[in-house]
Design a protein around this motif. Structure first.
Motif, PDB file in Angstrom:
ATOM      1  N   PHE A  90       0.797  -1.216   0.000  1.00  8.56           N
ATOM      2  CA  PHE A  90       0.000   0.000   0.000  1.00  8.56           C
ATOM      3  C   PHE A  90       0.837   1.277   0.000  1.00  8.56           C
ATOM      4  CE2 PHE A  90      -2.861  -3.153   2.120  1.00  8.56           C
ATOM      5  CZ  PHE A  90      -3.744  -3.289   1.063  1.00  8.56           C
ATOM      6  N   GLY A  91       1.786   1.331  -0.938  1.00  9.66           N
ATOM      7  CA  GLY A  91       2.407   2.628  -1.181  1.00  9.66           C
ATOM      8  C   GLY A  91       3.867   2.785  -0.885  1.00  9.66           C
ATOM      9  N   ALA A  92       4.591   1.708  -0.550  1.00 15.83           N
ATOM     10  CA  ALA A  92       6.034   1.860  -0.353  1.00 15.83           C
ATOM     11  C   ALA A  92       6.676   2.293  -1.662  1.00 15.83           C
ATOM     12  CB  ALA A  92       6.639   0.544   0.129  1.00 15.83           C
TER      13      ALA A  92
ATOM     14  N   ALA B  25      15.662 -12.591  -1.045  1.00 14.68           N
ATOM     15  CA  ALA B  25      14.250 -12.343  -0.777  1.00 14.68           C
ATOM     16  C   ALA B  25      13.810 -12.999   0.524  1.00 14.68           C
ATOM     17  CB  ALA B  25      13.407 -12.874  -1.929  1.00 14.68           C
ATOM     18  N   LEU B  26      13.172 -12.220   1.388  1.00 16.66           N
ATOM     19  CA  LEU B  26      12.583 -12.751   2.617  1.00 16.66           C
ATOM     20  C   LEU B  26      11.061 -12.829   2.519  1.00 16.66           C
ATOM     21  CD1 LEU B  26      14.767 -11.033   5.373  1.00 16.66           C
ATOM     22  CD2 LEU B  26      15.071 -13.256   4.254  1.00 16.66           C
ATOM     23  N   THR B  27      10.513 -12.288   1.442  1.00 17.91           N
ATOM     24  CA  THR B  27       9.095 -12.437   1.097  1.00 17.91           C
ATOM     25  C   THR B  27       9.039 -12.780  -0.382  1.00 17.91           C
ATOM     26  OG1 THR B  27       8.926 -10.082   0.611  1.00 17.91           O
ATOM     27  CG2 THR B  27       8.258 -10.784   2.820  1.00 17.91           C
TER      28      THR B  27
ATOM     29  N   ILE C 177       2.217  -0.972  -4.547  1.00 19.10           N
ATOM     30  CA  ILE C 177       0.853  -0.553  -4.183  1.00 19.10           C
ATOM     31  C   ILE C 177      -0.054  -1.760  -3.937  1.00 19.10           C
ATOM     32  CG2 ILE C 177       1.059   1.637  -5.402  1.00 19.10           C
ATOM     33  CD1 ILE C 177      -0.645   0.416  -7.660  1.00 19.10           C
ATOM     34  N   THR C 178       0.553  -2.959  -3.895  1.00 20.72           N
ATOM     35  CA  THR C 178      -0.228  -4.164  -3.598  1.00 20.72           C
ATOM     36  C   THR C 178      -0.318  -4.354  -2.083  1.00 20.72           C
ATOM     37  OG1 THR C 178       1.585  -5.774  -3.423  1.00 20.72           O
ATOM     38  CG2 THR C 178       0.849  -5.166  -5.643  1.00 20.72           C
ATOM     39  N   PRO C 179      -1.148  -5.293  -1.602  1.00 17.43           N
ATOM     40  CA  PRO C 179      -1.172  -5.607  -0.164  1.00 17.43           C
ATOM     41  C   PRO C 179       0.013  -6.470   0.275  1.00 17.43           C
ATOM     42  CG  PRO C 179      -3.247  -6.211  -1.246  1.00 17.43           C
ATOM     43  CD  PRO C 179      -2.251  -5.969  -2.322  1.00 17.43           C
ATOM     44  N   PHE C 180       0.847  -6.919  -0.695  1.00 19.65           N
ATOM     45  CA  PHE C 180       1.865  -7.922  -0.390  1.00 19.65           C
ATOM     46  C   PHE C 180       3.230  -7.277  -0.184  1.00 19.65           C
ATOM     47  CE2 PHE C 180      -1.207  -9.743  -3.500  1.00 19.65           C
ATOM     48  CZ  PHE C 180      -1.924 -10.501  -2.576  1.00 19.65           C
ATOM     49  N   PRO C 181       3.809  -7.390   1.004  1.00 15.65           N
ATOM     50  CA  PRO C 181       5.109  -6.763   1.260  1.00 15.65           C
ATOM     51  C   PRO C 181       6.221  -7.411   0.442  1.00 15.65           C
ATOM     52  CG  PRO C 181       4.529  -8.216   3.064  1.00 15.65           C
ATOM     53  CD  PRO C 181       3.322  -8.157   2.166  1.00 15.65           C
ATOM     54  N   ARG C 182       7.277  -6.660   0.214  1.00 13.49           N
ATOM     55  CA  ARG C 182       8.474  -7.190  -0.431  1.00 13.49           C
ATOM     56  C   ARG C 182       9.675  -6.746   0.391  1.00 13.49           C
ATOM     57  NH1 ARG C 182      12.268  -4.893  -3.891  1.00 13.49           N
ATOM     58  NH2 ARG C 182      13.534  -6.455  -4.964  1.00 13.49           N
TER      59      ARG C 182
END
Length: 304
Positions: free
Chosen positions: A147-149, A178-180, A262-267
């Motif tokens: 959501f906006g990082a 990658a940790l996610t 802008i997705t709900p999924f963190p990276r």
């Protein structure tokens, strides 16, 4: 955009890659990509070293196990939630949300991440590519919540490390672990394959304390739209996806960037920069002062 020749910098070292001048310039790469012998022992197979030479990057489907991912995810969460870490100058926050964006020098802050840096699966690949012992020029965890990082604009890391940290040669390699999960939608890493063989010297002088602004929004050291269009037209763009535990190794001069998430999924990932001990930093080539040591190390002790 024009070509230019080498010169002797104010630090007395030959400047093979002039940048931050009056105009943007291009210089053919003057250094090897793979410094080690192709048949030297190590985790990377010869054909993969050849691909790294050609493309400037190497993707590893599973560098660390799912169980290890969980250990490092918990450590990342612990660091981000720690008020002392947040107050530390090594923590960078998002301008809009004030959430932590990155924590630098993480291998000195966390014993767990220090062990990961020294793991042979990690440092062994760096030694193999660079053909020598290596030290950590920079390390960080990147936290890219949903959501906006904000992303990281197109750039060559070496351009900054040369201009502002004083790395003389392109003998530096980075790994992003990658940790996610990295989807094709949550702000993943993009690289222009083959762009590492041309140095793009950016126009414009380096402001004093430039790092304070550039860690949130890159300005000095940013390529022009025309140069990026030409590079993308020549090389194309590769987007990296992968499960948690996968990794991408890439040369210091790759033109790369990432978009907003802008997705709900963190990276989130661990990012480590290894530099050859034979390429230790000198004085900056195109900046009034060095950046702080947590951004460009001055301790050249080899990783053991």
């Amino acid at each position: 955009m024009s070509t230019t020749t080498t010169a002797t910098a104010a630090n007395g070292v030959t400047d093979l890659y002039p940048t931050r001048g009056a105009q943007e310039v291009t210089v053919p790469r003057q250094d090897p990509v793979v410094w080690g012998s192709p048949d030297a022992p190590g985790p990377i197979q010869p054909q993969d070293l050849g691909a790294f030479e050609r493309d400037g990057f190497l993707a590893v489907d599973q560098l660390i196990t799912p169980e290890e991912v969980q250990v490092y995810r918990r450590e990342l969460d612990r660091l981000v939630a720690d008020p002392e870490i947040r107050a530390d100058e090594r923590s960078i926050v998002e301008p809009r949300t004030q959430e932590i964006r990155s924590v630098f020098e993480v291998h000195r802050i966390s014993e767990l991440f220090a062990r990961l840096v020294a793991d042979e699966r990690v440092v062994g690949r760096a030694r193999q590519i660079l053909g020598s012992d290596v030290y950590v020029h920079q390390s960080r965890i990147n936290v890219k919540p949903g959501f906006g990082a904000s992303g990281f604009y197109w750039h060559s890391d070496f351009e900054t490390w040369h201009a502002e940290d004083g790395l003389p040669n392109m003998r530096t390699v980075s790994v992003s672990i990658a940790l996610t999960e990295n989807f094709d939608t949550n702000g993943g890493l993009m690289i222009m394959p083959g762009s590492h063989k041309t140095f793009l010297g950016c126009a414009g002088a380096t402001p004093e304390d430039n790092y304070k602004k550039s860690l949130q929004m890159q300005d000095a050291g940013t390529p022009s739209d025309e140069a990026l269009t030409a590079l993308a037209g020549q090389h194309g763009i590769k987007l990296f996806t992968g499960k948690a535990g996968s990794a991408t190794w890439f040369d210091c001069n790759c033109m790369h960037g990432s978009g907003d998430n802008i997705t709900p999924f963190p990276r989130s990932n661990v990012f480590v920069v290894f530099n050859s001990v034979e390429n230790a930093a000198v004085e900056p080539f195109a900046a009034p002062v060095r950046r702080p040591a947590f951004l460009g190390a001055r301790d050249f002790t080899p990783v053991r």
